[in-house]
Design a protein around this motif. Sequence first.
Motif, mmCIF file in Angstrom:
data_model
loop_
_atom_site.group_PDB
_atom_site.id
_atom_site.type_symbol
_atom_site.label_atom_id
_atom_site.label_comp_id
_atom_site.label_asym_id
_atom_site.label_seq_id
_atom_site.Cartn_x
_atom_site.Cartn_y
_atom_site.Cartn_z
ATOM 1 N N ARG A 111 3.420 12.741 0.013
ATOM 2 C CA ARG A 111 3.383 12.261 1.260
ATOM 3 C C ARG A 111 4.365 10.772 1.073
ATOM 4 O O ARG A 111 3.819 10.025 1.778
ATOM 5 C CB ARG A 111 1.876 11.908 1.759
ATOM 6 N N VAL A 112 5.094 10.785 0.211
ATOM 7 C CA VAL A 112 5.933 9.485 0.146
ATOM 8 C C VAL A 112 6.908 9.506 1.062
ATOM 9 O O VAL A 112 7.842 10.490 1.878
ATOM 10 C CB VAL A 112 6.845 9.586 -1.373
ATOM 11 N N THR A 113 6.738 8.386 1.923
ATOM 12 C CA THR A 113 7.657 8.461 3.242
ATOM 13 C C THR A 113 8.141 6.996 3.635
ATOM 14 O O THR A 113 7.739 6.156 3.055
ATOM 15 C CB THR A 113 6.746 8.710 4.704
ATOM 16 N N ARG A 114 9.346 6.822 4.262
ATOM 17 C CA ARG A 114 9.702 5.511 4.630
ATOM 18 C C ARG A 114 8.891 4.524 5.137
ATOM 19 O O ARG A 114 8.805 3.434 4.933
ATOM 20 C CB ARG A 114 10.996 5.603 5.289
ATOM 21 N N PHE A 115 8.105 5.378 5.922
ATOM 22 C CA PHE A 115 7.148 4.620 6.946
ATOM 23 C C PHE A 115 5.987 4.090 5.822
ATOM 24 O O PHE A 115 5.331 3.009 5.957
ATOM 25 C CB PHE A 115 6.390 5.202 8.083
ATOM 26 N N GLY A 116 5.679 4.705 5.007
ATOM 27 C CA GLY A 116 4.632 4.599 3.872
ATOM 28 C C GLY A 116 5.063 3.189 3.087
ATOM 29 O O GLY A 116 4.156 2.413 2.868
ATOM 30 N N ALA A 117 6.435 3.079 2.685
ATOM 31 C CA ALA A 117 6.759 2.156 1.868
ATOM 32 C C ALA A 117 6.747 0.906 2.781
ATOM 33 O O ALA A 117 6.303 -0.381 2.397
ATOM 34 C CB ALA A 117 8.193 2.190 1.411
ATOM 35 N N PHE A 118 7.115 1.049 4.043
ATOM 36 C CA PHE A 118 7.172 -0.156 5.260
ATOM 37 C C PHE A 118 5.696 -0.579 5.243
ATOM 38 O O PHE A 118 5.545 -2.079 5.193
ATOM 39 C CB PHE A 118 7.675 0.332 6.385
ATOM 40 N N PHE A 119 4.945 0.365 5.521
ATOM 41 C CA PHE A 119 3.577 -0.146 5.893
ATOM 42 C C PHE A 119 2.828 -0.729 4.496
ATOM 43 O O PHE A 119 2.278 -1.732 4.780
ATOM 44 C CB PHE A 119 2.740 1.215 6.141
ATOM 45 N N ASP A 120 3.024 -0.226 3.517
ATOM 46 C CA ASP A 120 2.711 -0.863 2.232
ATOM 47 C C ASP A 120 3.195 -2.473 2.123
ATOM 48 O O ASP A 120 2.304 -3.384 1.972
ATOM 49 C CB ASP A 120 2.945 -0.093 1.039
ATOM 50 N N SER A 121 4.420 -2.673 2.348
ATOM 51 C CA SER A 121 5.001 -4.068 2.437
ATOM 52 C C SER A 121 4.414 -4.986 3.402
ATOM 53 O O SER A 121 4.087 -6.166 3.039
ATOM 54 C CB SER A 121 6.479 -3.960 2.421
ATOM 55 N N VAL A 122 4.031 -4.430 4.566
ATOM 56 C CA VAL A 122 3.544 -5.045 5.542
ATOM 57 C C VAL A 122 2.121 -5.569 5.210
ATOM 58 O O VAL A 122 1.573 -6.971 5.415
ATOM 59 C CB VAL A 122 3.594 -4.496 7.103
ATOM 60 N N ILE A 123 1.111 -4.535 4.807
ATOM 61 C CA ILE A 123 -0.049 -4.840 4.570
ATOM 62 C C ILE A 123 -0.001 -5.762 3.386
ATOM 63 O O ILE A 123 -1.160 -6.722 3.374
ATOM 64 C CB ILE A 123 -0.824 -3.500 4.413
ATOM 65 N N ASP A 124 0.563 -5.697 2.212
ATOM 66 C CA ASP A 124 0.612 -6.832 1.195
ATOM 67 C C ASP A 124 0.857 -8.216 1.747
ATOM 68 O O ASP A 124 0.332 -8.922 1.181
ATOM 69 C CB ASP A 124 1.833 -6.286 0.262
ATOM 70 N N ARG A 125 1.699 -8.215 2.608
ATOM 71 C CA ARG A 125 1.867 -9.538 3.092
ATOM 72 C C ARG A 125 0.630 -10.259 4.029
ATOM 73 O O ARG A 125 0.388 -11.398 3.873
ATOM 74 C CB ARG A 125 3.027 -9.495 4.105
ATOM 75 N N TYR A 126 0.141 -9.368 4.866
ATOM 76 C CA TYR A 126 -1.342 -9.722 5.158
ATOM 77 C C TYR A 126 -2.505 -10.182 4.279
ATOM 78 O O TYR A 126 -3.165 -11.057 4.458
ATOM 79 C CB TYR A 126 -1.873 -8.781 6.380
ATOM 80 N N SER A 127 -2.472 -9.142 3.153
ATOM 81 C CA SER A 127 -3.342 -9.462 2.081
ATOM 82 C C SER A 127 -3.398 -10.697 1.518
ATOM 83 O O SER A 127 -4.084 -11.667 1.198
ATOM 84 C CB SER A 127 -3.339 -8.309 0.974
ATOM 85 N N ASP A 128 -1.842 -11.129 1.124
ATOM 86 C CA ASP A 128 -1.600 -12.184 0.630
ATOM 87 C C ASP A 128 -2.131 -13.471 1.458
ATOM 88 O O ASP A 128 -2.723 -14.663 0.979
ATOM 89 C CB ASP A 128 0.007 -12.597 0.436
ATOM 90 N N ALA A 129 -1.729 -13.480 2.806
ATOM 91 C CA ALA A 129 -1.961 -14.346 3.618
ATOM 92 C C ALA A 129 -3.488 -14.777 3.760
ATOM 93 O O ALA A 129 -3.816 -15.658 4.048
ATOM 94 C CB ALA A 129 -1.341 -14.271 4.963
ATOM 95 N N SER A 130 -4.152 -13.659 3.860
ATOM 96 C CA SER A 130 -5.798 -13.740 4.004
ATOM 97 C C SER A 130 -6.310 -14.560 2.772
ATOM 98 O O SER A 130 -7.372 -15.412 3.270
ATOM 99 C CB SER A 130 -6.136 -12.169 3.965
ATOM 100 N N GLN A 131 -5.982 -14.368 1.716
ATOM 101 C CA GLN A 131 -6.407 -15.054 0.663
ATOM 102 C C GLN A 131 -6.150 -16.597 0.914
ATOM 103 O O GLN A 131 -7.109 -17.440 0.652
ATOM 104 C CB GLN A 131 -5.880 -14.635 -0.683
#
Length: 214
Positions: free
Chosen positions: A87-107
């Motif tokens: 299930r490796v997709t371009r959207f999955g890579a994009f979604f992972d990157s976006v969520i990582d930014r939110y995770s960083d910011a939340s801390q």
Amino acid sequence: MATTWTSAFGRACGVLLDAIVRWLALSRINPNVLTFMGLVVNTVAALLFGYANADSQAVMFRYAGLVIIGSGFFDLVDGQVARATNRVTRFGAFFDSVIDRYSDASQFFGLLVFYARGDRFFYVALSAYVMISAIMVSYSRARAESLIGSCRVGFMERPERLVLVILGALFNRMAPVLWVIAILSTITVIHRIQYTWFRTRTMEAAAADPSRAA
């Protein structure tokens, strides 16, 4: 050569991780759900930071550090599960990157709330700057790579930030950790700007004079 206990431990962890990945793959869970769960867990850590006070700071920060360690599990398995289930997709890579930014910011937002509740304006500002600089480290690389193909220069990437935040939380030494992240993140962004400037000038010069491309 005799097997050391560290290599044995590493192999044991690898076996355990592979077993978890296989189990998650069999469950047919969407890898994007695992990615999102990482954000949920990091939000819990942010709440622990934000609800801490002078009396409970050491304990709450320690809990937050442990929670952030737990969030690393989702960072480890989401990509592996995606590959195991094809299930490796371009959207999955994009979604992972976006969520990582939110995770960083939340801390860092949780830390900002903690310092604001304690009327420590300077560290409110520092936490806000670190939040912005963490995002800029990632953005500068993404934007540069859209122009020059690769921009892997600089030190203060997400794994290094996570390690520092975890250490600061576990040992209740967050103030110096914020200083280190702020300084090294700024240096990393400047380095990437300089590197991209050099690469783009070289590419433009080569385009203007093909004989210099070599």
